[in-house]
Scaffold this active site. Sequence first.
Site: not given
Length: 441
Positions: A427-429, A432
């Site tokens: 996850s790449d907050k 994304t």
Amino acid sequence: MAETPGGNSSDYGGLTVEGLKGFVRIQINNRLGHDVRDKVLPKLEEFGSYEGICQKLKTAPAHGITGDDFHKRQETFGRNYVEPPPLTPFWRFCWEALQDPTLQFLVVAAVVSLTIGSIFEANCLGYLDGIAILCAVMVVVFVGAAQESAKQRQFRDLTDTASDEKINVMRNGEQKQISTREICVGDCVKLSTGDIICADGLVFERNTLKIYEGALTGESVSISKGPYEFKERGHFDVPVDAELVQMGVPGNSPEERQAKFEPTPLRNPLLFKGTEVQDGEGDMIVIAVGSNTYEQTLMADKDDDDDDDSGGRSILQRKLDDMTILITKVGAVFGVLIVIVLFIRFGILFAQKACCREVWDNSVHHMQWLGFLITGMTIFVVAVPEGLPLAVTIALAFSVKKMMTDMNMVKTSSACETMGSATTICSDKTGTLTTSMMTVM
């Protein structure tokens, strides 16, 4: 099935559903600047340019549709609603569940067990094993079918709710808020940041619109919309000749191809249903609705591909299939070996006169042989894991229910299996959430 457009196209300057769909298709298939000049702009001029399309559709960005011919437009160009396919009947889900090789193997084993138990072991209730296996199969089939049927109805309700949203349009010079299902060809839709475009359309006037088309094309960069705006020569790089040939740039020599080439325009006027306004505001004239949109064309192609790939099974299902085949083979081998051993033993004992009868007696020895065969089939049936499919089905059903309590709608049970098999979630907050891009470090 979507409603089939009808009506008289002569009321709208000869514009037809197929003509407008063809215009959209030409723009989709010709994205490079030189193709736009050679193929798209001449077609646009046939319609009378942007102003000609507005005149033929009896509309304008300033006031939208005038009069009260909405129903007539829907008859001519179709409604902005695609009828969903009929719900799959419950019996169909039961039939599809029975296509599982494990369940088919269990049914065969149950029939064998019932036959043996009813004929040869009736006094000791030997048929109960077969009945128990059939009951397990029925529970698996009905639990799985009920779960699939319930999920189908839930997703149908969710889809119907999501497809009926309010949007701002200009009609008779006034801005109104109507349902997306009431949109018709010629409507002027007011777009702003965050809107999901409800139909295919054209943007005629300059604006600040930036559209994210990743849902259709996979492109992560937002695209500016408006009348075609080409890059000036000297302000873009020309690819090498091998790439120009691969792109289909016309020309008899490398020099001609390099002189002909133009990259994708800075702006193009076409907006697609299902894409999102990432930034800016603007007005769109609707030219295709419902099943005539580019999104629905892609969906139809996808459905055809899904039909071709309908035989695909999840990892867990494939493992269960492999295990069922293995159990069938091992059970059959051991059953045959036991029968062979019993016959060899019988032959040796009969030759040594150590058997139950020293002289052949059909009434005794034929029944003894039949007993050997029944023993082999019993071993084959006993190897069947009748509780395994039931355990898997119930486990997936509980997983689906648990995910629904967490507000996660599960369309297929195999999704629970997939998520359960995940060991790492990347996850790449920031990326994304803001640009729909994820960078793995």
